[in-house]
Write a protein that holds these residues in place. Structure first.
Motif, PDB file in Angstrom:
ATOM      1  N   LEU A   1       0.849  -1.191   0.000  1.00 32.28           N
ATOM      2  CA  LEU A   1       0.000   0.000   0.000  1.00 32.28           C
ATOM      3  C   LEU A   1       0.887   1.244   0.000  1.00 32.28           C
ATOM      4  CD1 LEU A   1      -3.163   0.621   0.262  1.00 32.28           C
ATOM      5  CD2 LEU A   1      -2.602   1.284   2.606  1.00 32.28           C
ATOM      6  N   PRO A   2       1.481   1.597  -1.154  1.00 31.86           N
ATOM      7  CA  PRO A   2       2.247   2.838  -1.217  1.00 31.86           C
ATOM      8  C   PRO A   2       1.353   4.038  -0.919  1.00 31.86           C
ATOM      9  CG  PRO A   2       2.675   1.478  -3.137  1.00 31.86           C
ATOM     10  CD  PRO A   2       1.490   0.880  -2.436  1.00 31.86           C
ATOM     11  N   ALA A   3       1.925   4.996  -0.217  1.00 32.35           N
ATOM     12  CA  ALA A   3       1.163   6.182   0.181  1.00 32.35           C
ATOM     13  C   ALA A   3       1.946   7.433  -0.178  1.00 32.35           C
ATOM     14  CB  ALA A   3       0.873   6.153   1.680  1.00 32.35           C
ATOM     15  N   ALA A   4       1.207   8.466  -0.566  1.00 30.97           N
ATOM     16  CA  ALA A   4       1.813   9.770  -0.842  1.00 30.97           C
ATOM     17  C   ALA A   4       1.138  10.805   0.044  1.00 30.97           C
ATOM     18  CB  ALA A   4       1.649  10.137  -2.315  1.00 30.97           C
ATOM     19  N   TRP A   5       1.907  11.400   0.933  1.00 26.51           N
ATOM     20  CA  TRP A   5       1.402  12.502   1.770  1.00 26.51           C
ATOM     21  C   TRP A   5       1.946  13.789   1.160  1.00 26.51           C
ATOM     22  CZ3 TRP A   5       3.425  16.110   5.474  1.00 26.51           C
ATOM     23  CH2 TRP A   5       2.447  16.706   6.288  1.00 26.51           C
ATOM     24  N   VAL A   6       1.052  14.672   0.789  1.00 23.43           N
ATOM     25  CA  VAL A   6       1.407  15.853   0.009  1.00 23.43           C
ATOM     26  C   VAL A   6       1.291  17.108   0.854  1.00 23.43           C
ATOM     27  CG1 VAL A   6       0.850  17.240  -2.020  1.00 23.43           C
ATOM     28  CG2 VAL A   6       0.618  14.743  -2.106  1.00 23.43           C
ATOM     29  N   VAL A   7       2.293  17.944   0.778  1.00 23.10           N
ATOM     30  CA  VAL A   7       2.280  19.260   1.432  1.00 23.10           C
ATOM     31  C   VAL A   7       2.215  20.316   0.340  1.00 23.10           C
ATOM     32  CG1 VAL A   7       3.457  20.825   3.010  1.00 23.10           C
ATOM     33  CG2 VAL A   7       3.727  18.349   3.277  1.00 23.10           C
ATOM     34  N   GLY A   8       1.200  21.158   0.405  1.00 19.25           N
ATOM     35  CA  GLY A   8       1.077  22.245  -0.546  1.00 19.25           C
ATOM     36  C   GLY A   8       1.424  23.576   0.093  1.00 19.25           C
ATOM     37  N   VAL A   9       0.980  24.637  -0.532  1.00 17.64           N
ATOM     38  CA  VAL A   9       1.133  25.985   0.024  1.00 17.64           C
ATOM     39  C   VAL A   9      -0.269  26.555   0.170  1.00 17.64           C
ATOM     40  CG1 VAL A   9       2.131  28.276  -0.282  1.00 17.64           C
ATOM     41  CG2 VAL A   9       3.386  26.261  -1.076  1.00 17.64           C
ATOM     42  N   PRO A  10      -0.869  26.445   1.362  1.00 18.07           N
ATOM     43  CA  PRO A  10      -2.244  26.922   1.524  1.00 18.07           C
ATOM     44  C   PRO A  10      -2.343  28.431   1.315  1.00 18.07           C
ATOM     45  CG  PRO A  10      -1.273  26.386   3.655  1.00 18.07           C
ATOM     46  CD  PRO A  10      -0.310  25.908   2.616  1.00 18.07           C
ATOM     47  N   THR A  11      -3.416  28.821   0.659  1.00 21.60           N
ATOM     48  CA  THR A  11      -3.618  30.240   0.375  1.00 21.60           C
ATOM     49  C   THR A  11      -5.114  30.528   0.307  1.00 21.60           C
ATOM     50  OG1 THR A  11      -3.134  32.009  -1.212  1.00 21.60           O
ATOM     51  CG2 THR A  11      -3.509  29.809  -2.115  1.00 21.60           C
ATOM     52  N   HIS A  12      -5.482  31.760   0.464  1.00 23.47           N
ATOM     53  CA  HIS A  12      -6.877  32.155   0.299  1.00 23.47           C
ATOM     54  C   HIS A  12      -7.304  31.830  -1.141  1.00 23.47           C
ATOM     55  CE1 HIS A  12     -10.468  34.645  -0.066  1.00 23.47           C
ATOM     56  NE2 HIS A  12     -10.443  34.818   1.263  1.00 23.47           N
ATOM     57  N   SER A  13      -8.500  31.248  -1.251  1.00 23.22           N
ATOM     58  CA  SER A  13      -8.938  30.825  -2.579  1.00 23.22           C
ATOM     59  C   SER A  13      -9.124  31.982  -3.546  1.00 23.22           C
ATOM     60  CB  SER A  13     -10.237  30.024  -2.470  1.00 23.22           C
ATOM     61  OG  SER A  13     -11.267  30.824  -1.900  1.00 23.22           O
ATOM     62  N   GLY A  14      -9.154  33.199  -3.019  1.00 23.85           N
ATOM     63  CA  GLY A  14      -9.223  34.358  -3.901  1.00 23.85           C
ATOM     64  C   GLY A  14      -7.899  34.656  -4.577  1.00 23.85           C
ATOM     65  N   PHE A  15      -6.826  34.028  -4.041  1.00 22.63           N
ATOM     66  CA  PHE A  15      -5.488  34.227  -4.608  1.00 22.63           C
ATOM     67  C   PHE A  15      -4.824  32.862  -4.839  1.00 22.63           C
ATOM     68  CE2 PHE A  15      -6.676  37.678  -1.809  1.00 22.63           C
ATOM     69  CZ  PHE A  15      -6.558  38.797  -2.646  1.00 22.63           C
ATOM     70  N   PRO A  16      -5.413  32.056  -5.689  1.00 18.93           N
ATOM     71  CA  PRO A  16      -4.931  30.670  -5.844  1.00 18.93           C
ATOM     72  C   PRO A  16      -3.540  30.558  -6.433  1.00 18.93           C
ATOM     73  CG  PRO A  16      -6.534  31.188  -7.542  1.00 18.93           C
ATOM     74  CD  PRO A  16      -6.554  32.339  -6.589  1.00 18.93           C
ATOM     75  N   LEU A  17      -3.048  31.622  -7.102  1.00 23.59           N
ATOM     76  CA  LEU A  17      -1.733  31.540  -7.714  1.00 23.59           C
ATOM     77  C   LEU A  17      -0.604  31.716  -6.719  1.00 23.59           C
ATOM     78  CD1 LEU A  17      -2.316  33.551 -11.018  1.00 23.59           C
ATOM     79  CD2 LEU A  17      -2.592  31.118 -10.574  1.00 23.59           C
ATOM     80  N   ASN A  18      -0.956  31.946  -5.461  1.00 26.49           N
ATOM     81  CA  ASN A  18       0.083  32.151  -4.458  1.00 26.49           C
ATOM     82  C   ASN A  18       0.759  30.852  -4.015  1.00 26.49           C
ATOM     83  OD1 ASN A  18      -0.278  34.863  -4.541  1.00 26.49           O
ATOM     84  ND2 ASN A  18      -1.337  35.048  -2.577  1.00 26.49           N
ATOM     85  N   GLY A  19       0.305  29.721  -4.501  1.00 25.10           N
ATOM     86  CA  GLY A  19       0.973  28.474  -4.135  1.00 25.10           C
ATOM     87  C   GLY A  19       0.209  27.273  -4.619  1.00 25.10           C
ATOM     88  N   PRO A  20       0.901  26.177  -4.911  1.00 21.77           N
ATOM     89  CA  PRO A  20       0.219  24.981  -5.409  1.00 21.77           C
ATOM     90  C   PRO A  20      -0.639  24.330  -4.330  1.00 21.77           C
ATOM     91  CG  PRO A  20       2.561  24.544  -5.102  1.00 21.77           C
ATOM     92  CD  PRO A  20       2.370  26.014  -4.899  1.00 21.77           C
ATOM     93  N   ASN A  21      -1.787  23.889  -4.760  1.00 25.36           N
ATOM     94  CA  ASN A  21      -2.800  23.279  -3.895  1.00 25.36           C
ATOM     95  C   ASN A  21      -2.442  21.810  -3.634  1.00 25.36           C
ATOM     96  OD1 ASN A  21      -5.252  21.916  -3.132  1.00 25.36           O
ATOM     97  ND2 ASN A  21      -6.421  23.648  -3.942  1.00 25.36           N
ATOM     98  N   ALA A  22      -2.366  21.426  -2.353  1.00 25.28           N
ATOM     99  CA  ALA A  22      -2.017  20.037  -2.023  1.00 25.28           C
ATOM    100  C   ALA A  22      -3.015  19.054  -2.622  1.00 25.28           C
ATOM    101  CB  ALA A  22      -1.944  19.861  -0.508  1.00 25.28           C
ATOM    102  N   GLY A  23      -4.285  19.433  -2.640  1.00 22.08           N
ATOM    103  CA  GLY A  23      -5.297  18.554  -3.221  1.00 22.08           C
ATOM    104  C   GLY A  23      -5.084  18.328  -4.702  1.00 22.08           C
ATOM    105  N   ALA A  24      -4.695  19.387  -5.404  1.00 24.02           N
ATOM    106  CA  ALA A  24      -4.449  19.256  -6.843  1.00 24.02           C
ATOM    107  C   ALA A  24      -3.224  18.376  -7.110  1.00 24.02           C
ATOM    108  CB  ALA A  24      -4.251  20.638  -7.460  1.00 24.02           C
ATOM    109  N   ILE A  25      -2.196  18.510  -6.285  1.00 27.85           N
ATOM    110  CA  ILE A  25      -0.992  17.682  -6.459  1.00 27.85           C
ATOM    111  C   ILE A  25      -1.347  16.212  -6.223  1.00 27.85           C
ATOM    112  CG2 ILE A  25       1.337  17.207  -5.634  1.00 27.85           C
ATOM    113  CD1 ILE A  25       1.436  20.175  -4.710  1.00 27.85           C
ATOM    114  N   ALA A  26      -2.096  15.944  -5.156  1.00 25.51           N
ATOM    115  CA  ALA A  26      -2.494  14.566  -4.855  1.00 25.51           C
ATOM    116  C   ALA A  26      -3.351  13.996  -5.985  1.00 25.51           C
ATOM    117  CB  ALA A  26      -3.249  14.508  -3.534  1.00 25.51           C
ATOM    118  N   ALA A  27      -4.226  14.835  -6.533  1.00 28.57           N
ATOM    119  CA  ALA A  27      -5.073  14.362  -7.631  1.00 28.57           C
ATOM    120  C   ALA A  27      -4.240  14.036  -8.867  1.00 28.57           C
ATOM    121  CB  ALA A  27      -6.113  15.430  -7.973  1.00 28.57           C
ATOM    122  N   ALA A  28      -3.208  14.833  -9.124  1.00 28.39           N
ATOM    123  CA  ALA A  28      -2.334  14.555 -10.267  1.00 28.39           C
ATOM    124  C   ALA A  28      -1.586  13.242 -10.071  1.00 28.39           C
ATOM    125  CB  ALA A  28      -1.349  15.705 -10.454  1.00 28.39           C
TER     126      ALA A  28
END
Length: 546
Positions: free
Chosen positions: A231-258
């Motif tokens: 059971l390989p696992a990937a724990w992802v750390v992103g850069v949380p940011t206000h959703s009004g400024f999504p370009l301020n850092g990659p979303n951990a959820g999006a990385i995990a989905a990729a």
């Protein structure tokens, strides 16, 4: 070993299968805890087993669950072990029919009537099966109490033989549907058990079920090995940011989905078995780390994957997994930059050139010695909780990340549960004899039992065979180093955790286990299966095979 009339062997298998199924034993419930003592008492009451030694084996102190062992002595030291699990998955999926889930006859009739107007292909096939009278429903009947029943029928015939040759050892274990605690305990104590009772354990026959949605040809199988599972696992750390400024850092959820999209069915993690295609990897769980709703993007996410292997070692699997995670993250960043460029936007995203991949052991190595004691205390506390192993591993990864002082975005890889190693019959004499006995019995099946039976190199499901069979335990070092809950929750013994005995699987076949349509093929499972088991045992225990 005498050959009693087939009706006796068959009727015993049927009686035991129904009786075992009617006794609820859902994993993690009081029913599972009560089943072991109940079965032991029931075995002692049987006339056929009056001379047998029956006892229980506690999984661990204060655990409440027990394996049930029964030794039937004949002549000599040669012994064959028949084993299988008695725990089942839950019954809530039966809905309004849940009260009938462990009553095979009543459930079969109710399902047959309820599926008359079914349109879904699986339901239509189930209705045809029930209407034809060749299948019986019941939670746990297929997976795998009918297998245990066949083993008990063989034990009864052996016990009543005038001069049985060799010995039969029967062990029914709990917890296969969770972490195989019962089988792991049984495998560890087998050497001492055999020494105490002066037994020479020649082989293990596991009795697990095989699913076949076709004509049964893939279910009437003697499996000479078993596929492994990690059971390989990937724990992802992103850069949380206000959703009004999504370009301020990659979303951990999006990385995990990729990562999930790249690994799903990835050929790089699909281990073929000879000329047969392997089972592709698949996502088993994905979630972000948010515990409430707000408009901040997820700071962490966690994904686990089912990866099966026939020959690949855990280090090779983790190497490939790491590479795919890195590739997925790199491709995602490239796509993000393309989208930002197209919109003439700027943001902190342009500062992120790489999302590094770390292994869990890397995090541990970075924890300062002054923080190590605190981390070990947290680890013990998490291990004592009632969360499933993947969640415990996630929590421990989170703690180790905080103490590592690394910065995101990043991906941390490792394993999220216990390993099931692949097994196959080796070239040692006992394994060679077992292979020959299985092949001979399968080749004679059409003439002797009226059913074509084949031998397969591997059992495609996950089962306790991994702990009894001939597996390469030396490959576990990388798993131990990268499974966060290994020390305090898995508690894998440092030495002799696996029995390493030649092991095959001979079990019932049916369809749709773990679903409300779980059903057993009656003719094969009650009539042919016990005879297969009996005849393989007889060939192994006859004097010229020892």
């Amino acid at each position: 070993m005498t050959h009693a009339p087939i009706a006796t062997l068959s009727s015993r298998a049927q009686r035991w299968a129904i009786g075992l199924t009617e006794q609820k034993s859902i994993t993690g419930t009081d029913g599972e805890a009560a089943f072991g003592p109940w079965l032991a008492a029931h075995l002692r009451e049987q006339a056929a087993f009056q001379d047998a030694e029956v006892w229980t084996i506690e999984v661990k102190p204060q655990d409440g669950r027990h394996s049930v062992a029964m030794l039937l002595r004949g002549s000599g030291r040669s012994t064959v072990l028949l084993t299988g699990h008695y725990d089942t998955v839950g019954t809530s999926d039966y809905g309004q029919l849940e009260h009938l889930a462990t009553r095979p006859d009543a459930l079969t009739k109710a399902l047959r009537d309820s599926l008359v107007l079914a349109k879904a292909p699986a339901a239509v096939l189930a209705h045809e099966d029930f209407a034809g009278g060749e299948f019986v429903a019941g939670r746990g009947l297929l997976d795998m109490k009918a297998g245990l029943a066949a083993g008990l029928a063989v034990c009864a015939e052996f016990a009543e033989s005038a001069k049985p040759v060799g010995n039969l050892l029967f062990i029914a274990v709990p917890d296969e549907e969770n972490n195989s605690a019962g089988a792991r305990k049984a495998a560890q104590i087998l050497p001492g058990l055999c020494e105490e009772r002066d037994l020479d354990l020649l082989a293990v026959i596991n009795l697990d079920a095989i699913a076949d949605d076709g004509d049964g040809s893939k279910g009437r199988v003697i499996a000479l090995g078993i596929v492994g599972k990690l059971l390989p696992a990937a724990w992802v750390v992103g850069v949380p940011t206000h959703s009004g400024f999504p370009l301020n850092g990659p979303n951990a959820g999006a990385i995990a989905a990729a990562i999930a999209a790249r690994i799903e069915w990835a050929p790089e993690l699909t281990d073929a078995c000879g000329t047969a295609p392997g089972t592709p990897p698949s996502l088993l769980g994905i979630a972000d780390g948010k515990t409430r709703y707000d408009v901040t993007t997820p700071g962490t996410a966690h994904a686990t994957f089912n990866v099966l292997s026939y020959r690949r070692t855990p280090d090779e699997v983790l190497d490939r997994f790491d590479s795919l995670c890195a590739e997925a993250a790199s491709n995602l960043l490239r796509e993000f930059r393309h989208r930002v460029s197209a919109q003439h936007e700027t943001g902190l995203l342009e500062m992120v050139q790489l999302i590094p991949v770390h292994r869990y052991e890397t995090l541990l190595a970075r924890i300062d010695q002054s923080e190590r004691t605190r981390f070990e205390g947290v680890s013990a506390s998490i291990a004592a909780g009632d969360q499933p192993l993947p969640e415990k591993c996630r929590l421990l990864t989170e703690q180790a990340w905080e103490l590592s002082r690394l910065a995101g975005p990043a991906i941390v890889t490792g394993f999220g549960s216990i390993p099931y190693l692949p097994t196959n019959l080796s070239a040692q004499p006992a394994a060679v004899r077992l292979r020959a006995a299985a092949i001979d019995v399968a080749n004679e099946a059409a003439a002797r039992y009226g059913n074509v039976v084949t031998c397969a190199d591997y059992f495609a499901g996950i089962s306790d065979m991994s702990f009894f069979g001939e597996a390469d335990e030396s490959s576990l070092d990388i798993v131990a180093r990268n499974t966060p809950a290994w020390k305090d929750a898995v508690r894998w013994p440092p030495k002799r955790a696996l029995a390493n005995i030649p092991t095959i699987n001979i079990g019932p076949w049916g369809r749709d286990y773990h679903t409300p349509l779980e059903r057993l093929h009656v003719g094969y499972s009650f009539t042919v299966l016990p005879r297969l088991i009996r005849d393989v045992c007889a060939r192994l225990l006859q004097p010229d095979a020892s």
